[in-house]
Write a protein that holds these residues in place. Structure first.
Motif, PDB file in Angstrom:
ATOM      1  N   ASP A  37       0.417  -1.178   0.086  1.00 52.37           N
ATOM      2  CA  ASP A  37      -0.442   0.269   0.237  1.00 52.37           C
ATOM      3  C   ASP A  37       1.100   1.361  -0.376  1.00 52.37           C
ATOM      4  OD1 ASP A  37      -2.163   1.874  -0.088  1.00 52.37           O
ATOM      5  OD2 ASP A  37      -3.146   1.087   1.720  1.00 52.37           O
ATOM      6  N   VAL A  38       0.897   1.489  -0.902  1.00 49.45           N
ATOM      7  CA  VAL A  38       1.804   3.016  -0.981  1.00 49.45           C
ATOM      8  C   VAL A  38       1.342   4.276  -1.738  1.00 49.45           C
ATOM      9  CG1 VAL A  38       4.523   1.709  -1.883  1.00 49.45           C
ATOM     10  CG2 VAL A  38       1.904   2.263  -3.970  1.00 49.45           C
ATOM     11  N   ARG A  39      -0.167   4.557  -1.504  1.00 51.64           N
ATOM     12  CA  ARG A  39      -0.895   5.343  -1.745  1.00 51.64           C
ATOM     13  C   ARG A  39      -0.227   6.664  -0.984  1.00 51.64           C
ATOM     14  NH1 ARG A  39      -7.037   2.700  -0.114  1.00 51.64           N
ATOM     15  NH2 ARG A  39      -5.387   2.464   1.179  1.00 51.64           N
ATOM     16  N   GLU A  40       0.377   7.049  -0.077  1.00 51.89           N
ATOM     17  CA  GLU A  40       0.618   8.013  -0.043  1.00 51.89           C
ATOM     18  C   GLU A  40       1.953   9.025  -0.968  1.00 51.89           C
ATOM     19  OE1 GLU A  40       2.807   7.528   4.024  1.00 51.89           O
ATOM     20  OE2 GLU A  40       3.825   5.547   3.325  1.00 51.89           O
ATOM     21  N   ALA A  41       2.462   7.910  -1.931  1.00 53.45           N
ATOM     22  CA  ALA A  41       3.514   8.624  -2.511  1.00 53.45           C
ATOM     23  C   ALA A  41       2.992   9.264  -3.649  1.00 53.45           C
ATOM     24  CB  ALA A  41       3.970   7.239  -3.210  1.00 53.45           C
ATOM     25  N   GLU A  42       0.993   9.055  -4.011  1.00 57.07           N
ATOM     26  CA  GLU A  42       0.864   9.784  -4.894  1.00 57.07           C
ATOM     27  C   GLU A  42       1.413  11.309  -5.145  1.00 57.07           C
ATOM     28  OE1 GLU A  42      -3.511  10.694  -6.826  1.00 57.07           O
ATOM     29  OE2 GLU A  42      -3.538   9.261  -5.061  1.00 57.07           O
ATOM     30  N   PRO A  43       1.501  12.298  -3.665  1.00 59.73           N
ATOM     31  CA  PRO A  43       1.188  13.447  -4.400  1.00 59.73           C
ATOM     32  C   PRO A  43       3.054  14.011  -5.191  1.00 59.73           C
ATOM     33  CG  PRO A  43       0.572  13.528  -2.142  1.00 59.73           C
ATOM     34  CD  PRO A  43       0.968  12.145  -2.628  1.00 59.73           C
ATOM     35  N   LEU A  44       4.082  12.778  -4.778  1.00 53.48           N
ATOM     36  CA  LEU A  44       5.125  13.200  -5.223  1.00 53.48           C
ATOM     37  C   LEU A  44       5.617  12.269  -6.399  1.00 53.48           C
ATOM     38  CD1 LEU A  44       8.050  12.140  -1.867  1.00 53.48           C
ATOM     39  CD2 LEU A  44       7.634  14.012  -3.189  1.00 53.48           C
TER      40      LEU A  44
ATOM     41  N   GLU B 173       4.839  15.073  -8.974  1.00 54.66           N
ATOM     42  CA  GLU B 173       5.560  15.637  -8.506  1.00 54.66           C
ATOM     43  C   GLU B 173       6.289  15.346  -9.888  1.00 54.66           C
ATOM     44  OE1 GLU B 173       9.380  17.666  -5.958  1.00 54.66           O
ATOM     45  OE2 GLU B 173       7.161  17.381  -5.151  1.00 54.66           O
ATOM     46  N   VAL B 174       6.578  14.273  -9.815  1.00 51.21           N
ATOM     47  CA  VAL B 174       7.816  13.504 -10.459  1.00 51.21           C
ATOM     48  C   VAL B 174       7.628  14.046 -11.446  1.00 51.21           C
ATOM     49  CG1 VAL B 174       9.391  11.455 -11.610  1.00 51.21           C
ATOM     50  CG2 VAL B 174       9.379  12.364  -9.144  1.00 51.21           C
ATOM     51  N   ILE B 175       6.386  12.613 -12.063  1.00 51.35           N
ATOM     52  CA  ILE B 175       5.406  12.978 -13.478  1.00 51.35           C
ATOM     53  C   ILE B 175       6.140  14.221 -14.174  1.00 51.35           C
ATOM     54  CG2 ILE B 175       3.865  12.156 -14.524  1.00 51.35           C
ATOM     55  CD1 ILE B 175       3.189  10.271 -12.684  1.00 51.35           C
TER      56      ILE B 175
ATOM     57  N   VAL C 211       8.567   6.849  -4.346  1.00 51.30           N
ATOM     58  CA  VAL C 211       7.510   6.076  -3.966  1.00 51.30           C
ATOM     59  C   VAL C 211       8.033   5.567  -2.364  1.00 51.30           C
ATOM     60  CG1 VAL C 211       6.601   3.336  -3.352  1.00 51.30           C
ATOM     61  CG2 VAL C 211       6.478   5.390  -6.426  1.00 51.30           C
ATOM     62  N   GLY C 212       9.634   5.741  -2.232  1.00 51.37           N
ATOM     63  CA  GLY C 212      10.078   5.021  -1.067  1.00 51.37           C
ATOM     64  C   GLY C 212      10.095   6.016  -0.709  1.00 51.37           C
ATOM     65  N   ILE C 213      10.683   7.485  -0.125  1.00 51.73           N
ATOM     66  CA  ILE C 213      10.306   8.292  -0.183  1.00 51.73           C
ATOM     67  C   ILE C 213       9.631   9.048   1.264  1.00 51.73           C
ATOM     68  CG2 ILE C 213      10.935  11.464   0.866  1.00 51.73           C
ATOM     69  CD1 ILE C 213      11.997  10.806  -1.820  1.00 51.73           C
ATOM     70  N   PRO C 214       7.524   8.615   1.119  1.00 54.08           N
ATOM     71  CA  PRO C 214       7.156   8.248   2.879  1.00 54.08           C
ATOM     72  C   PRO C 214       7.589   8.113   3.476  1.00 54.08           C
ATOM     73  CG  PRO C 214       6.463   8.898   0.703  1.00 54.08           C
ATOM     74  CD  PRO C 214       7.646   8.519  -0.045  1.00 54.08           C
TER      75      PRO C 214
END
Length: 363
Positions: free
Chosen positions: A8-15, A18-20, A229-232
């Motif tokens: 579950d990596v939904r928290e990474a969506e904002p970052l 940002e990359v895209i 994806v990993g930072i958060p």
């Protein structure tokens, strides 16, 4: 179904967005941000991101300039990537038996396996707990060995306060099922400035800067999308580990006292991050039936790993794979069974796991 792992990596969506939107989706500033954050977690000066955990192991060995016939002493009870990396780096694999208490190489067995051709000691920190690094580092110093830690399952684990991956060259996996994931990805950690510099050049086709080649290199780079994806998750690592610890304690309390079952534990001086919760069954128990009965009850269970890593046809005739007598590893491979322990489990899930295991085993 209660799965053995949940992604579950939904928290990474904002970052990720940002990359895209930035248009920089290959290796860029997000990778550097991930590297800096992970180096702080491990407690080292350098973290070098790569495209997966196997690459981390291969690259760590490649920068040591091993020659044909040089030996790497490692664990026979591990995922096949450990062995594959040794072979890809052109070295010979030797195996030291393990201890049942931590599923990692026994320092006494390591001392017996280190011969004149040994150049690297590669302990495997399995299931989220480190190997016994104190005596292993003593052996490495006495015998002049490099230490490459297979830390794929040990993000944030410690030994006497020192992070897994901070003793030699640490190699981590960020595969989807790991405690910290980027889907695919890996990280190499070190306090050695020269090693870190060589790794960064190696991963970028051997280039110091564009078209300035210093070695025969590879494309081992991680993308900014993966790093985002990993930072958060790094920001929540303490929370993730704490929940896994609580889940492991609940499982141990509920499964303790079952005849024929040995529950795992956190050894003194070590901090276990519970990548897996692995019990050992008595030899008389039909493990395959237990797994099938648990699946029928809606409980995902795994066998990590069913054989010694060299016990496959593709390795038996390879002269660079030295088959050893490893009775403890062979016994553990026949008896191990992993149960869900991840941070997404609820109280109801934990109760269901305990009740199902007790019922299946007739406890």
């Amino acid at each position: 179904m209660i799965p053995i792992s949940v992604v579950d990596v939904r928290e990474a969506e904002p970052l990720v967005l940002e990359v895209i939107r930035s248009g920089v989706i290959a290796q860029g500033p997000m990778v550097k941000r991930l590297e800096d954050a992970f180096a702080e977690v491990v407690g080292v000066r350098h973290a070098v991101a790569v495209n997966n955990g196997t690459t981390a192991l291969v690259a760590a060995l490649q920068v040591l300039d091993l020659q044909p016939g040089d030996e790497v002493v490692t664990s026979p009870f591990t995922f096949v990537a450990t062995l594959n990396a040794i072979l890809e780096a052109g070295a010979t694999a030797r195996f030291a038996d393990i201890r049942q208490s931590d599923f990692a190489v026994d320092p006494a067995a390591v001392a017996e396996r280190v011969g004149d051709r040994a150049k690297v000691l590669m302990p495997v920190h399995l299931y989220g707990q480190t190997a016994d690094m104190g005596p292993l580092m003593d052996i490495a110093r006495d015998r002049g060995l490099h230490v490459v830690e297979d830390s794929a399952q040990a993000h944030g684990a410690t030994y006497e306060g020192r992070g897994a991956g901070a003793f030699g060259i640490g190699c981590f996996s960020f595969y989807a099922t790991k405690n910290l994931t980027t889907g695919e990805g890996g990280m190499i950690t070190t306090d050695d400035d020269a090693v870190a510099d060589r790794l960064r050049v190696l991963r970028n086709q051997g280039m110091r800067q564009r078209y300035q080649y210093e070695m025969a290199g590879h494309n081992y780079r991680m993308t900014d999308l993966q790093a985002a994806v990993g930072i958060p998750q790094i920001g929540r690592m303490d929370e993730i580990v704490e929940q896994r610890k609580k889940n492991a304690a609940r499982l141990t309390a509920g499964l303790g006292g079952i005849a024929g079952v040995i529950t795992p534990g956190e050894l003194p001086g070590r901090s276990h991050v519970w990548h897996q919760y692995t019990v050992l069954l008595d030899e008389s128990i039909d493990r395959d039936r237990v797994v099938a009965d648990l699946a029928e009850a809606g409980i995902g269970a795994g066998i990590y790993y069913p054989r010694a890593v060299f016990d496959y046809d593709c390795y038996r005739d390879d002269p660079r794979v030295v088959i050893e007598d490893v009775p403890v590893a062979a016994s553990v491979a026949r008896r191990c069974l992993s149960l869900p322990v991840h941070q997404h489990l609820t109280e109801e899930h934990l109760d269901t796991i305990v009740e199902s295991v007790r019922r299946v085993l007739g406890a």
